[in-house]
Design a protein around this motif. Structure first.
Motif, PDB file in Angstrom:
ATOM      1  N   VAL A  53       0.851  -1.181   0.000  1.00  0.00           N
ATOM      2  CA  VAL A  53       0.000   0.000   0.000  1.00  0.00           C
ATOM      3  C   VAL A  53       0.890   1.235   0.000  1.00  0.00           C
ATOM      4  CG1 VAL A  53      -1.729   1.268   1.306  1.00  0.00           C
ATOM      5  CG2 VAL A  53      -1.726  -1.214   1.362  1.00  0.00           C
ATOM      6  N   SER A 109      10.010   2.131  10.167  1.00  0.00           N
ATOM      7  CA  SER A 109       8.709   1.556   9.784  1.00  0.00           C
ATOM      8  C   SER A 109       8.003   2.339   8.678  1.00  0.00           C
ATOM      9  CB  SER A 109       7.829   1.269  10.999  1.00  0.00           C
ATOM     10  OG  SER A 109       7.091   2.318  11.441  1.00  0.00           O
ATOM     11  N   LYS A 159      10.935   0.160   4.294  1.00  0.00           N
ATOM     12  CA  LYS A 159      12.189  -0.084   3.570  1.00  0.00           C
ATOM     13  C   LYS A 159      12.424  -1.585   3.405  1.00  0.00           C
ATOM     14  CE  LYS A 159      14.622   2.243   6.596  1.00  0.00           C
ATOM     15  NZ  LYS A 159      13.531   2.726   7.454  1.00  0.00           N
ATOM     16  N   THR A 160      12.345  -2.301   4.503  1.00  0.00           N
ATOM     17  CA  THR A 160      12.537  -3.748   4.432  1.00  0.00           C
ATOM     18  C   THR A 160      11.400  -4.389   3.639  1.00  0.00           C
ATOM     19  OG1 THR A 160      13.520  -3.552   6.618  1.00  0.00           O
ATOM     20  CG2 THR A 160      13.081  -5.762   5.830  1.00  0.00           C
ATOM     21  N   TYR A 213       3.520   7.341   6.293  1.00  0.00           N
ATOM     22  CA  TYR A 213       2.264   7.037   5.599  1.00  0.00           C
ATOM     23  C   TYR A 213       1.134   7.977   5.973  1.00  0.00           C
ATOM     24  CZ  TYR A 213       4.423   2.733   4.107  1.00  0.00           C
ATOM     25  OH  TYR A 213       5.253   1.829   3.520  1.00  0.00           O
ATOM     26  N   ARG A 254       4.775   0.081  12.942  1.00  0.00           N
ATOM     27  CA  ARG A 254       5.197  -1.237  13.418  1.00  0.00           C
ATOM     28  C   ARG A 254       4.601  -1.547  14.777  1.00  0.00           C
ATOM     29  NH1 ARG A 254      10.634  -0.956  12.765  1.00  0.00           N
ATOM     30  NH2 ARG A 254      10.723  -1.968  10.735  1.00  0.00           N
TER      31      ARG A 254
HETATM   32  N1  LIG Z   1       3.771  -0.079   1.841  1.00  0.00           N
HETATM   33  C1  LIG Z   1       3.494  -1.081   2.671  1.00  0.00           C
HETATM   34  N2  LIG Z   1       2.510  -1.942   2.400  1.00  0.00           N
HETATM   35  C2  LIG Z   1       2.228  -2.953   3.246  1.00  0.00           C
HETATM   36  N3  LIG Z   1       2.884  -3.181   4.400  1.00  0.00           N
HETATM   37  C3  LIG Z   1       3.863  -2.335   4.755  1.00  0.00           C
HETATM   38  C4  LIG Z   1       4.228  -1.261   3.895  1.00  0.00           C
HETATM   39  N4  LIG Z   1       5.237  -0.589   4.485  1.00  0.00           N
HETATM   40  C5  LIG Z   1       5.501  -1.221   5.631  1.00  0.00           C
HETATM   41  N5  LIG Z   1       4.690  -2.272   5.810  1.00  0.00           N
HETATM   42  C6  LIG Z   1       4.714  -3.170   6.973  1.00  0.00           C
HETATM   43  O1  LIG Z   1       4.968  -2.372   8.118  1.00  0.00           O
HETATM   44  C7  LIG Z   1       5.930  -2.975   8.983  1.00  0.00           C
HETATM   45  C8  LIG Z   1       7.138  -2.093   9.151  1.00  0.00           C
HETATM   46  O2  LIG Z   1       7.788  -1.866   7.903  1.00  0.00           O
HETATM   47  P1  LIG Z   1       9.343  -2.167   7.637  1.00  0.00           P
HETATM   48  O3  LIG Z   1       9.504  -2.415   6.179  1.00  0.00           O
HETATM   49  O4  LIG Z   1       9.837  -3.223   8.536  1.00  0.00           O
HETATM   50  O5  LIG Z   1       9.973  -0.752   8.023  1.00  0.00           O
HETATM   51  P2  LIG Z   1      11.478  -0.256   7.930  1.00  0.00           P
HETATM   52  O6  LIG Z   1      11.413   0.915   6.996  1.00  0.00           O
HETATM   53  O7  LIG Z   1      11.852   0.174   9.310  1.00  0.00           O
HETATM   54  O8  LIG Z   1      12.321  -1.380   7.405  1.00  0.00           O
HETATM   55  C9  LIG Z   1       6.259  -4.314   8.365  1.00  0.00           C
HETATM   56  O9  LIG Z   1       5.459  -5.313   8.956  1.00  0.00           O
HETATM   57  C10 LIG Z   1       5.918  -4.115   6.906  1.00  0.00           C
HETATM   58  O10 LIG Z   1       5.623  -5.341   6.300  1.00  0.00           O
END
Ligand SMILES: Nc1ncnc2c1ncn2[C@@H]1O[C@H](COP(=O)(O)OP(=O)(O)O)[C@@H](O)[C@H]1O
Ligand SMILES: [Mg+2]
Length: 461
Positions: A46, A79, A82-83, A360, A398
């Protein structure tokens, strides 16, 4: 020496990659359409449109093999996905393009030097697609005859196998007898035997024998008895990573070490030999190199030595695409006393394309929460969804996602199927987020051990 390099493919073909579950299990791709435009809500993704599109373009270049030795930096607050975007990329790469994910702190292990750990990670991310001709025997089994010695220690036998044009009897050794009984091969089965590895594959039952038994399983496949020669040459392609080739050739029990993960340091001379061999294979048209992706999460945890090593490694002919993620702003470069954007030295920053992620919007947060609830099989009442969305806005995404499963437990304890806003409020009381935790620490002044040191190096998120 270089002639003896093995690719260990027979063993490796059996390894299935592990399914990932957890924080990102709802993500199945980048959610882009054919023109690389991000769909609003697709494949678990999303929002964060710009970053997703950039990731899609990088993927395209990887797939076309046009981009190697490049680096991307995903920079943004914690959160913001990025990951998650990296996971989405991993899912959209073809199954034979390697994707390796490491956390930067994994590099600092006791059993290996930092540069060795990085080298292994880089070589894990480069695939070698190898074309091999194998000889196979394909036909319908006419008869299997097995003789066991009195002690049962040795088994020998004879296998009669035919095509529509010919019939031959093969002598069987111990290994083949075992393989046949393991595959439960019977007369009337059509099988294929890989001559090099002795591997047996059942292709189905011969149509001619379809009336022999009436108690067939529903999944029994009927095939025609093969025509022509029994022995055939077949071309197969498979992909192994450079690291896998390294490990297999580095010790006698090579491929077992791959399972154990205990690969130790690999001698540079061996790597040179392997590189030479791979180059030879490329020239002969036997192999192509597939540059994959190495993702280094929390890259600011690397130190200056690692950064300069990476700088150099990116120039190597056999380099993957390196994607890094950092949530730091101006931060000290580890191992120096200098500050630099994202905690990366300027010469490395100069090489990278920077993709930024941003916080977001509430509607996006709501959709992500909804997706996670579906993933975890949790139902939220509409009110609870609203409350959780506003919690996410005031804490982090998160934190809010973590509350889902916890609130579900509380709801189940009061025998409800639907999580209510009170369940969430309870969770919110039980678990502190970062802001409240800092507040609490201030209130506790002096009661906890190790007060913070006045240092400009203090953690900044
Ligand atoms: N665009 C997105 N769509 C769906 N889930 C998301 C999105 N962005 C983050 N998330 C979810 O939110 C949580 C935190 O995101 P994460 O990628 O771990 O953040 P960071 O930027 O710290 O690596 C995770 O569980 C991730 O899967
Ligand atoms: Mg992360």
């Amino acid at each position: 020496m270089a002639t003896g390099i093995s690719t260990g493919t027979a063993e490796l073909r059996d390894i299935t990659r592990m399914e990932r579950i957890g924080a990102h299990s709802h993500i199945h791709g980048l959610g882009l359409d054919e023109r690389f435009e991000p769909r609003a809500n697709s494949q678990g993704m999303v929002g964060q449109g710009k970053a997703r599109k950039a990731a899609g373009l990088v993927l395209k270049m990887v797939q076309e093999g046009r981009m190697a030795g490049r680096a991307i930096l995903m920079a943004g607050p914690p959160s913001t996905g990025k990951t998650a975007i990296a996971m989405g990329m991993a899912q959209s790469l073809g199954s034979d393009v390697p994707f390796t994910m490491i956390g930067a702190s994994e590099v600092f292990s006791l059993s290996m030097s930092k540069t060795e750990a990085l080298t292994q990670a880089l070589r894990r991310s480069i695939g070698v697609r190898i074309k091999e001709e194998t000889e196979i025997i394909e036909g319908e089994v006419v008869e299997i005859q097995i003789d066991r010695s009195l002690t049962g220690a040795t088994k020998t036998g004879k296998l009669t196998i035919k095509t529509t044009d010919m019939e031959t009897v093969y002598d069987l050794g111990n290994k083949m007898v075992d393989a046949l009984s393991k595959e439960k091969v019977l007369a009337g089965d059509v099988i294929s035997i890989d001559k090099a590895s002795g591997r047996i594959t059942k292709l189905g039952r011969s149509v001619a024998r379809s009336k022999d038994y009436d108690a067939m399983g529903a999944d029994t496949k009927f095939v025609q008895c093969p025509e022509g020669e029994l022995q055939q040459r077949k071309e197969v392609t498979h992909t192994v990573s450079l690291h896998e080739i390294d490990v297999i050739n580095s010790r006698t029990q090579g491929f077992l070490a791959l399972f154990a993960g205990d690969t130790g340091e690999i001698k540079p001379e061996l790597r040179d030999q392997i590189n030479t061999k791979v180059a030879e294979w490329r020239e002969e048209g036997k192999a192509t190199v597939v540059p994959g992706v190495l993702f280094i999460d929390e890259v600011h945890m690397l130190d200056i030595e690692c950064f300069s090593f990476l700088n150099r490694a990116l120039e190597n002919e056999l380099a993957p695409i390196v994607i890094m993620a950092s949530n730091r702003g101006m931060a000290k470069i580890r191992g120096t006393k200098y500050k630099s954007p994202h905690g990366l030295p300027a010469d490395l920053l100069d090489r990278v394309l920077i993709v930024s992620t941003k916080a977001y919007e509430p509607e996006e947060i709501e959709q992500i929460i909804q997706i996670r609830c579906d993933e975890e099989d949790v139902k939220l009442s509409p009110e609870a969804l609203q409350v959780l969305t506003s919690m996410a806005a005031s804490t982090t995404l998160r934190y809010a996602l973590h509350l889902i499963s916890c609130a579900n437990l509380i709801a189940r304890r009061r025998k409800a199927d639907v999580v209510d806003k009170d369940d969430l409020r309870r969770c919110y009381m039980y678990f502190m987020d970062e802001k409240r935790s800092v507040q609490w620490l201030k209130e506790q002044q002096g009661n906890l051990m190790f007060e913070e040191a006045e240092d400009d190096n203090a953690m900044q998120m």
